[in-house]
Design an enzyme around this catalytic site. Structure first.
Site, PDB file in Angstrom:
ATOM      1  N   HIS A  10      -6.462   2.274   0.394  1.00 21.51           N
ATOM      2  CA  HIS A  10      -7.257   2.220  -0.755  1.00 21.51           C
ATOM      3  C   HIS A  10      -7.062   1.859  -1.971  1.00 21.51           C
ATOM      4  O   HIS A  10      -7.692   1.835  -3.031  1.00 21.51           O
ATOM      5  CB  HIS A  10      -7.448   3.921  -0.875  1.00 21.51           C
ATOM      6  CG  HIS A  10      -6.226   4.530  -1.621  1.00 21.51           C
ATOM      7  ND1 HIS A  10      -6.221   4.783  -3.179  1.00 21.51           N
ATOM      8  CD2 HIS A  10      -5.071   5.038  -1.239  1.00 21.51           C
ATOM      9  CE1 HIS A  10      -5.340   5.428  -3.409  1.00 21.51           C
ATOM     10  NE2 HIS A  10      -4.511   5.552  -2.210  1.00 21.51           N
TER      11      HIS A  10
ATOM     12  N   THR B  62      -3.637  11.465  16.600  1.00 23.34           N
ATOM     13  CA  THR B  62      -4.784  10.514  17.011  1.00 23.34           C
ATOM     14  C   THR B  62      -5.245   9.628  15.950  1.00 23.34           C
ATOM     15  O   THR B  62      -5.080  10.226  14.960  1.00 23.34           O
ATOM     16  CB  THR B  62      -6.120  11.651  17.456  1.00 23.34           C
ATOM     17  OG1 THR B  62      -5.497  12.534  18.470  1.00 23.34           O
ATOM     18  CG2 THR B  62      -7.262  10.773  17.780  1.00 23.34           C
TER      19      THR B  62
ATOM     20  N   GLN C  37       0.931  -1.975  -3.932  1.00 23.44           N
ATOM     21  CA  GLN C  37       0.325  -2.818  -5.143  1.00 23.44           C
ATOM     22  C   GLN C  37      -0.021  -4.432  -4.894  1.00 23.44           C
ATOM     23  O   GLN C  37      -0.619  -4.922  -5.640  1.00 23.44           O
ATOM     24  CB  GLN C  37       0.829  -2.576  -6.486  1.00 23.44           C
ATOM     25  CG  GLN C  37       0.850  -1.281  -7.137  1.00 23.44           C
ATOM     26  CD  GLN C  37      -0.562  -0.967  -7.444  1.00 23.44           C
ATOM     27  OE1 GLN C  37      -1.470  -1.856  -7.852  1.00 23.44           O
ATOM     28  NE2 GLN C  37      -1.136   0.431  -7.598  1.00 23.44           N
TER      29      GLN C  37
ATOM     30  N   ASN D 148       3.304  -0.200  -9.982  1.00 27.81           N
ATOM     31  CA  ASN D 148       2.116   0.338 -10.159  1.00 27.81           C
ATOM     32  C   ASN D 148       1.535   0.544 -11.576  1.00 27.81           C
ATOM     33  O   ASN D 148       0.417   0.710 -11.840  1.00 27.81           O
ATOM     34  CB  ASN D 148       1.569   1.584  -9.168  1.00 27.81           C
ATOM     35  CG  ASN D 148       2.967   2.516  -9.304  1.00 27.81           C
ATOM     36  OD1 ASN D 148       4.022   2.578  -9.240  1.00 27.81           O
ATOM     37  ND2 ASN D 148       2.639   3.721 -10.035  1.00 27.81           N
TER      38      ASN D 148
ATOM     39  N   CYS E 110      -0.145  10.031 -11.200  1.00 33.63           N
ATOM     40  CA  CYS E 110       0.641  11.157 -10.980  1.00 33.63           C
ATOM     41  C   CYS E 110       1.066  11.915 -12.133  1.00 33.63           C
ATOM     42  O   CYS E 110       1.473  13.003 -12.183  1.00 33.63           O
ATOM     43  CB  CYS E 110       1.765  11.026  -9.867  1.00 33.63           C
ATOM     44  SG  CYS E 110       1.457   9.919  -8.612  1.00 33.63           S
TER      45      CYS E 110
ATOM     46  N   SER F 243      -0.839   0.545   1.638  1.00 35.42           N
ATOM     47  CA  SER F 243      -2.115   1.471   1.592  1.00 35.42           C
ATOM     48  C   SER F 243      -3.488   0.806   1.516  1.00 35.42           C
ATOM     49  O   SER F 243      -3.717  -0.135   0.491  1.00 35.42           O
ATOM     50  CB  SER F 243      -1.741   2.415   0.343  1.00 35.42           C
ATOM     51  OG  SER F 243      -3.100   3.293   0.311  1.00 35.42           O
TER      52      SER F 243
ATOM     53  N   GLY G 147       0.066   4.884   1.681  1.00 32.40           N
ATOM     54  CA  GLY G 147       1.493   4.455   1.107  1.00 32.40           C
ATOM     55  C   GLY G 147       2.518   5.539   1.150  1.00 32.40           C
ATOM     56  O   GLY G 147       3.676   5.525   1.388  1.00 32.40           O
ATOM     57  N   THR G 148       2.155   6.938   0.949  1.00 33.35           N
ATOM     58  CA  THR G 148       3.213   7.879   0.721  1.00 33.35           C
ATOM     59  C   THR G 148       3.777   8.120   2.018  1.00 33.35           C
ATOM     60  O   THR G 148       5.047   8.254   2.075  1.00 33.35           O
ATOM     61  CB  THR G 148       2.307   9.273   0.180  1.00 33.35           C
ATOM     62  OG1 THR G 148       1.896   9.141  -1.158  1.00 33.35           O
ATOM     63  CG2 THR G 148       3.211  10.446  -0.046  1.00 33.35           C
TER      64      THR G 148
HETATM   65  C1  LIG Z   1      -0.800   4.257  -4.589  1.00 37.87           C
HETATM   66  C2  LIG Z   1       0.700   3.744  -4.636  1.00 37.87           C
HETATM   67  C3  LIG Z   1       1.299   4.759  -3.449  1.00 37.87           C
HETATM   68  C4  LIG Z   1       0.588   5.745  -2.617  1.00 37.87           C
HETATM   69  O1  LIG Z   1      -0.045   5.348  -1.924  1.00 37.87           O
HETATM   70  P1  LIG Z   1      -0.933   6.406  -1.005  1.00 37.87           P
HETATM   71  O2  LIG Z   1      -1.953   5.698   0.100  1.00 37.87           O
HETATM   72  O3  LIG Z   1      -1.983   6.805  -2.233  1.00 37.87           O
HETATM   73  O4  LIG Z   1      -0.466   7.442  -0.515  1.00 37.87           O
HETATM   74  C5  LIG Z   1       2.749   4.285  -3.299  1.00 37.87           C
HETATM   75  N1  LIG Z   1       3.496   3.446  -3.878  1.00 37.87           N
HETATM   76  C6  LIG Z   1       2.473   2.438  -4.809  1.00 37.87           C
HETATM   77  C7  LIG Z   1       3.199   1.380  -5.629  1.00 37.87           C
HETATM   78  C8  LIG Z   1       1.347   3.000  -5.264  1.00 37.87           C
HETATM   79  O5  LIG Z   1       0.635   2.270  -6.224  1.00 37.87           O
END
Ligand SMILES: *Cc1c(COP(=O)(O)O)cnc(C)c1O
Length: 403
Positions: A216, A252, A194, A156, A340, A214, A71-72
């Site tokens: 995870h 890669t 989310q 989030n 965070c 994202s 996500g980042t």
């Molecule tokens: C967790 C999250 C991110 C960051 O995603 P990562 O895969 O951990 O870098 C960005 N935006 C929201 C809304 C999130 O909940």
């Protein structure tokens, strides 16, 4: 000790089916997707299968998504990528909201702070007390040189779902006028980290040009994500190199991660509806139980326009950190806000943005439920939490004062 995980918005465990599915992609099918030999072709095949599946779920074409590290990176690519691609001819003004994830707020601030001398500017629009962005404020702030609006799909911390479709519909009219005036299109990005894998996310229905995902956050491994880039959207890559991902993201490919994201998305699309019903019942049970058993609790964010797995409350007269630690000692994992900002004593920027008193905001707790949450887990929390709060309040100077 039995351990209960109620922090699914921070990250999720890898689903056992996903874990099993990705095993061959570490040591049997491990080739570089760009290699011509069979090893490479096998890796290429699973990546393209994943790309096709994810793009079908998003309702876009396979060439419109790139795999990222999460996500980042997707958010950073959307924001800095548009800035670097359009700054010399289209404009340097960005609009976002005050409740975005740090992975949107920080790249926005980076642009504003580092490119101030060339005219970069970001407008942060407020949200109302229920945690929904003020649409009028977005449109009042549009300028001739606006190039990007970024508003998250769901928050989030408090789980509120933002009116993305309505914003896109109004923006479409503005973009039609701008086209006649030969002005550059204003792109629309949403951070859907989310929501993807938890509810329907359709880029045509939402009307967005860029969308972040994202793995995870929906039972795939960490370190893999997706950025949707609508055809024709100008974007400069952040990573230059071998030209992977249609020249938009060299490096890669993370084949096992991408295979995991694919399997997790496939599971999500099958179980989503039933799973959400079950999770919502548990969330509502937790909410009602807390309200009944603990006095002076307020809920943060709209209860209807909200992710079904999220409960965020402020408990008067306590510090989140002490409740969090006491719960952890009983085997229960929750969050004091976003991952965070926990660890710092600053109240959450989201709770301040919805107008919570800073003292009350320091007593916030976020419960996020998920696939492996059981009714027994909720019963246990409802047994343990009231006692913890009562104990902390007894010795709390702030609670007595507010009485
Ligand atoms: C967790 C999250 C991110 C960051 O995603 P990562 O895969 O951990 O870098 C960005 N935006 C929201 C809304 C999130 O909940």
């Amino acid at each position: 000790m039995k351990r209960i995980y109620l922090d699914y918005a921070a990250t999720t465990p890898v689903d056992p089916q996903v874990k099993e599915f990705i095993q061959p992609y570490f040591d049997k099918i491990f080739g570089n997707t760009q290699s011509v030999h069979t090893f490479g072709q096998e890796s290429y095949k699973i990546v393209e299968q994943a790309r096709n599946f994810i793009s079908k779920m998003l309702n876009c074409s396979a060439e419109e998504i790139i795999f990222t590290s999460g996500g980042t990176e997707s958010n950073n690519t959307a924001i800095k990528g548009v800035y670097f691609a359009t700054r010399n001819f289209a404009g340097k003004h960005f609009i976002t909201s005050t409740i975005e994830h740090h992975a949107v707020l920080e790249p926005m601030k980076f642009i504003e702070e580092n490119f101030q001398s060339e005219g970069a500017k970001v407008t942060f629009v407020p949200v109302d007390s229920s945690g929904i962005v003020n649409i009028d404020k977005i449109f009042e702030n549009i300028r001739d040189d606006t190039v990007l609006i970024s508003i998250m799909h769901a928050n989030n911390e408090i789980g509120t779902i933002q009116p993305i479709k309505e914003i896109a519909e109004r923006l479409k009219k503005i973009n039609q006028q701008r086209q006649q005036q030969n002005k550059h299109k204003i792109y629309f990005h949403t951070d859907a980290v989310q929501t993807f894998g938890h509810m329907k996310v359709d880029v045509e229905e939402l009307g967005v040009d860029l969308l972040s995902i994202s793995g995870h956050k929906f039972y795939a491994p960490k370190g893999v994500g997706v950025l949707y880039i609508r055809k024709g959207t100008r974007i400069e890559p952040l990573l230059h190199g071998g030209g992977h991902e249609f020249n938009k993201r060299s490096s890669t490919l993370n084949v096992s991660g991408i295979a995991g994201l694919y399997k997790a998305a496939e599971i999500a699309s099958e179980v989503m509806q039933e799973e959400n019903k079950r999770i919502k019942l548990l969330r509502d049970k937790l909410f009602e139980g807390i309200i009944k058993k603990i006095p002076d609790v307020v809920v943060n964010g709209d209860m209807e326009k909200r992710l079904v797995n999220n409960l965020n409350i402020c408990i008067a007269g306590v510090e989140s950190e002490s409740v969090l630690i006491a719960l952890d000692n009983e085997g229960i994992a929750v969050s004091s806000g976003s991952a965070c900002s926990s660890g710092s004593l600053e109240p959450s920027h989201v709770l301040l943005a919805i107008g919570r008193d800073p003292v009350l905001a320091r007593g916030s707790l976020r419960f996020t439920l998920g696939r492996f949450t059981t009714e027994e887990d909720i019963d246990y929390v409802l047994e343990v939490l009231p006692k913890i709060v009562e104990k902390i309040r007894k010795i709390s100077p702030i609670y007595k004062k507010t009485q």
